[in-house]
Scaffold this motif. Structure first.
Motif, PDB file in Angstrom:
ATOM      1  N   ASP A 182       0.867  -1.175   0.000  1.00 56.68           N
ATOM      2  CA  ASP A 182       0.000   0.000   0.000  1.00 56.68           C
ATOM      3  C   ASP A 182       0.906   1.228   0.000  1.00 56.68           C
ATOM      4  OD1 ASP A 182      -2.352  -1.479   0.120  1.00 56.68           O
ATOM      5  OD2 ASP A 182      -2.380  -1.469   2.303  1.00 56.68           O
ATOM      6  N   TYR A 183       0.675   2.132  -0.930  1.00 55.01           N
ATOM      7  CA  TYR A 183       1.522   3.326  -0.951  1.00 55.01           C
ATOM      8  C   TYR A 183       0.686   4.585  -1.174  1.00 55.01           C
ATOM      9  CZ  TYR A 183       1.442   3.579  -6.139  1.00 55.01           C
ATOM     10  OH  TYR A 183       1.072   3.708  -7.457  1.00 55.01           O
ATOM     11  N   TYR A 184       1.292   5.706  -0.744  1.00 53.71           N
ATOM     12  CA  TYR A 184       0.642   7.016  -0.854  1.00 53.71           C
ATOM     13  C   TYR A 184       1.602   7.986  -1.528  1.00 53.71           C
ATOM     14  CZ  TYR A 184      -2.225   4.897   2.793  1.00 53.71           C
ATOM     15  OH  TYR A 184      -3.024   4.044   3.506  1.00 53.71           O
ATOM     16  N   VAL A 185       1.099   8.744  -2.465  1.00 61.14           N
ATOM     17  CA  VAL A 185       1.892   9.791  -3.101  1.00 61.14           C
ATOM     18  C   VAL A 185       1.236  11.125  -2.774  1.00 61.14           C
ATOM     19  CG1 VAL A 185       2.675  10.786  -5.275  1.00 61.14           C
ATOM     20  CG2 VAL A 185       2.714   8.311  -4.950  1.00 61.14           C
ATOM     21  N   ASP A 186       2.033  12.032  -2.184  1.00 65.70           N
ATOM     22  CA  ASP A 186       1.571  13.371  -1.854  1.00 65.70           C
ATOM     23  C   ASP A 186       2.178  14.370  -2.829  1.00 65.70           C
ATOM     24  OD1 ASP A 186      -0.042  13.277   0.756  1.00 65.70           O
ATOM     25  OD2 ASP A 186       1.684  12.002   1.201  1.00 65.70           O
ATOM     26  N   SER A 187       1.351  15.268  -3.310  1.00 63.84           N
ATOM     27  CA  SER A 187       1.774  16.311  -4.240  1.00 63.84           C
ATOM     28  C   SER A 187       1.546  17.669  -3.598  1.00 63.84           C
ATOM     29  CB  SER A 187       0.969  16.206  -5.542  1.00 63.84           C
ATOM     30  OG  SER A 187       1.257  17.293  -6.397  1.00 63.84           O
ATOM     31  N   ASN A 256      -2.793   0.364  -4.245  1.00 64.90           N
ATOM     32  CA  ASN A 256      -2.537  -0.973  -3.700  1.00 64.90           C
ATOM     33  C   ASN A 256      -1.911  -1.837  -4.784  1.00 64.90           C
ATOM     34  OD1 ASN A 256      -3.814  -3.948  -3.554  1.00 64.90           O
ATOM     35  ND2 ASN A 256      -3.446  -3.219  -1.480  1.00 64.90           N
ATOM     36  N   ILE A 257      -0.830  -2.516  -4.440  1.00 63.49           N
ATOM     37  CA  ILE A 257      -0.171  -3.450  -5.359  1.00 63.49           C
ATOM     38  C   ILE A 257      -0.198  -4.834  -4.744  1.00 63.49           C
ATOM     39  CG2 ILE A 257       1.959  -4.019  -6.598  1.00 63.49           C
ATOM     40  CD1 ILE A 257       2.794  -1.120  -6.351  1.00 63.49           C
ATOM     41  N   SER A 292       2.672   1.747   3.559  1.00 64.33           N
ATOM     42  CA  SER A 292       1.934   1.315   4.738  1.00 64.33           C
ATOM     43  C   SER A 292       1.912  -0.207   4.809  1.00 64.33           C
ATOM     44  CB  SER A 292       0.504   1.859   4.683  1.00 64.33           C
ATOM     45  OG  SER A 292      -0.271   1.361   5.743  1.00 64.33           O
ATOM     46  N   TYR A 293       2.595  -0.769   5.799  1.00 61.97           N
ATOM     47  CA  TYR A 293       2.588  -2.204   6.090  1.00 61.97           C
ATOM     48  C   TYR A 293       2.780  -3.090   4.862  1.00 61.97           C
ATOM     49  CZ  TYR A 293       0.640  -0.455  10.451  1.00 61.97           C
ATOM     50  OH  TYR A 293       0.438   0.227  11.607  1.00 61.97           O
ATOM     51  N   PRO A 294       3.862  -2.911   4.126  1.00 62.21           N
ATOM     52  CA  PRO A 294       4.098  -3.786   2.973  1.00 62.21           C
ATOM     53  C   PRO A 294       4.432  -5.209   3.404  1.00 62.21           C
ATOM     54  CG  PRO A 294       6.017  -2.404   3.376  1.00 62.21           C
ATOM     55  CD  PRO A 294       4.951  -1.932   4.324  1.00 62.21           C
ATOM     56  N   GLU A 295       4.031  -6.172   2.611  1.00 66.62           N
ATOM     57  CA  GLU A 295       4.320  -7.583   2.877  1.00 66.62           C
ATOM     58  C   GLU A 295       4.874  -8.232   1.623  1.00 66.62           C
ATOM     59  OE1 GLU A 295       4.264  -8.868   5.706  1.00 66.62           O
ATOM     60  OE2 GLU A 295       2.958  -7.595   6.896  1.00 66.62           O
TER      61      GLU A 295
END
Length: 385
Positions: A182-187, A256-257, A292-295
């Motif tokens: 789970d990742y977040y990109v802020d601009s 989400n990947i 966020s909490y990658p597995e």
């Protein structure tokens, strides 16, 4: 142990409302079940946060043979709209062969079956060779951080194999699973009146540039896993701006990947961060990325020894074949596999197709059969049958 006692243990676990927290009460209850056996059961609590205790219970003798891990999580998801339930979600009500309640399927029935298996073995003076270690975790539903804590503390370092009792209906077992990022990109941009956009920097425009390019980038990860398929990437949330007549000075994207063993998370991180660096070379771009909490994905073999043993025991106990499959979802196994030594992992447990739904239930007969399965599997794994 009488079947009525087994069902009562499951009912009590369901009645403890461990919705995304409060696992300490579950751990305390389980620890109490092992208290009568004194030093024959080593019981340890590992606190994650106030009210949130992991539990580790070890029986047998680790010095005389392999150590088999049993894993189950103690948290459950929220019940949702209570008026949509036909029964109270934490009453553990029984109707015919069904026991209803939040967590009945995911996964307090699996956790209870593992606990009961170990209690029954203690009653029978087993195991005499090797040991079994229960790893009961907090926070699986929101990030596997209980499993991460236990792994970092070394509790999985000497496992020879791990059985995770996530719900499979006892008709399937998972031996490989996808990872998750789970990742977040802020601009960041610059606010201005929409009548004078040249005075501002539109953060949404820059975020959309990332969106378009990351979509193309993820398609380059095109190796297909024969069981799990290809990598999956979804942008699921976009937000930004304050009001309709202002150039937005901030925007955020969440994605989400679902990875496969062909692509370790490090490879994905490098690609995403490389794209961020590339875009930030453009005038006015200020993009940043967080995770966020990658597995990691969990690799496995369909002909692995534990898979074969589970199929053999499953056919005997359940009276039908157990199908080996891959799992699209992550579980605590991804964290436990970071231990010092490699070991095989399988996921098999009692459950229905109602996990996370209203009127969640478990078949009592299936739950009781799962106890038989775990006991026979454990004794065969440890070489006692």
């Amino acid at each position: 142990m009488e079947t009525t006692t087994m069902v009562a243990i499951l009912q009590q676990l369901i009645r403890i409302q461990s919705v995304n927290g409060n696992e300490a009460d579950v751990a305390r209850y389980i620890a109490g079940l092992f208290a009568p056996y004194g030093k024959r059961a080593t019981v340890e609590t590992v606190t994650y946060a106030p009210g949130r205790d992991n539990l580790v219970v070890t029986i047998g003798n680790p010095q005389t043979g392999p150590q088999l891990g049993f894993s189950g999580h103690m948290d459950v998801v929220a019940p949702g709209e209570l008026n949509e339930w036909d029964v109270a979600p934490f009453a553990a009500e029984i109707q015919g062969d069904r026991l209803y309640g939040r967590g009945a399927s995911d996964m307090k029935s699996g956790l209870a079956a593992l606990v009961i298996t170990m209690l029954e073995m203690l009653e029978q003076g087993e195991p005499t060779t090797g040991s079994i270690r229960l790893l009961a975790t907090v926070g699986e539903e929101t990030g596997e951080y209980g499993a991460a804590q236990l792994t970092d503390a070394g509790y999985a370092d000497h496992l020879a194999g791990l059985v995770i009792a996530e719900p499979s209906g006892m008709t399937k077992l998972s031996y490989t699973s996808r990872g998750v990022i789970d990742y977040y990109v802020d601009s960041l941009g610059k606010a201005a009146h929409s009548a004078n956009p040249q005075k501002g920097i539109n953060a949404i425009d820059h975020l959309l540039a990332f969106y378009n390019e990351v979509t193309a980038l993820m398609k380059t990860f095109n190796k297909m896993d024969p069981i799990l398929g290809g990598l999956i990437h979804n942008v699921d949330m976009i937000s930004g701006g304050e009001q309709i007549n202002s150039v937005p000075d901030h925007a955020r994207l969440a994605a989400n990947i679902r990875t496969t063993p062909a692509y370790p998370n490090k490879v994905i991180y490098e690609a995403l961060e490389g794209l961020i660096d590339h875009l930030n070379q453009r005038p006015g771009y200020q993009l940043s990325i967080t995770y966020s909490y990658p597995e990691e994905a969990v690799p496995g073999r369909v002909d692995g020894p534990m898979v074969k043993l589970a199929q053999k025991v499953g056919r005997r106990v359940m009276g039908r074949p157990i199908m080996p499959v891959g799992s699209a979802g992550a579980n605590d196994g991804a964290e436990f596999r970071r231990a010092k030594l490699p070991f095989e992992t399988i996921v098999i447990g009692p459950g229905s197709n109602t996990s996370h739904e209203v009127n969640e239930f478990i078949s009592i007969n299936q739950f009781l059969l799962s106890v038989q399965f775990y006991e026979q599997f454990a004794l065969r794994f440890l070489g006692e049958k």
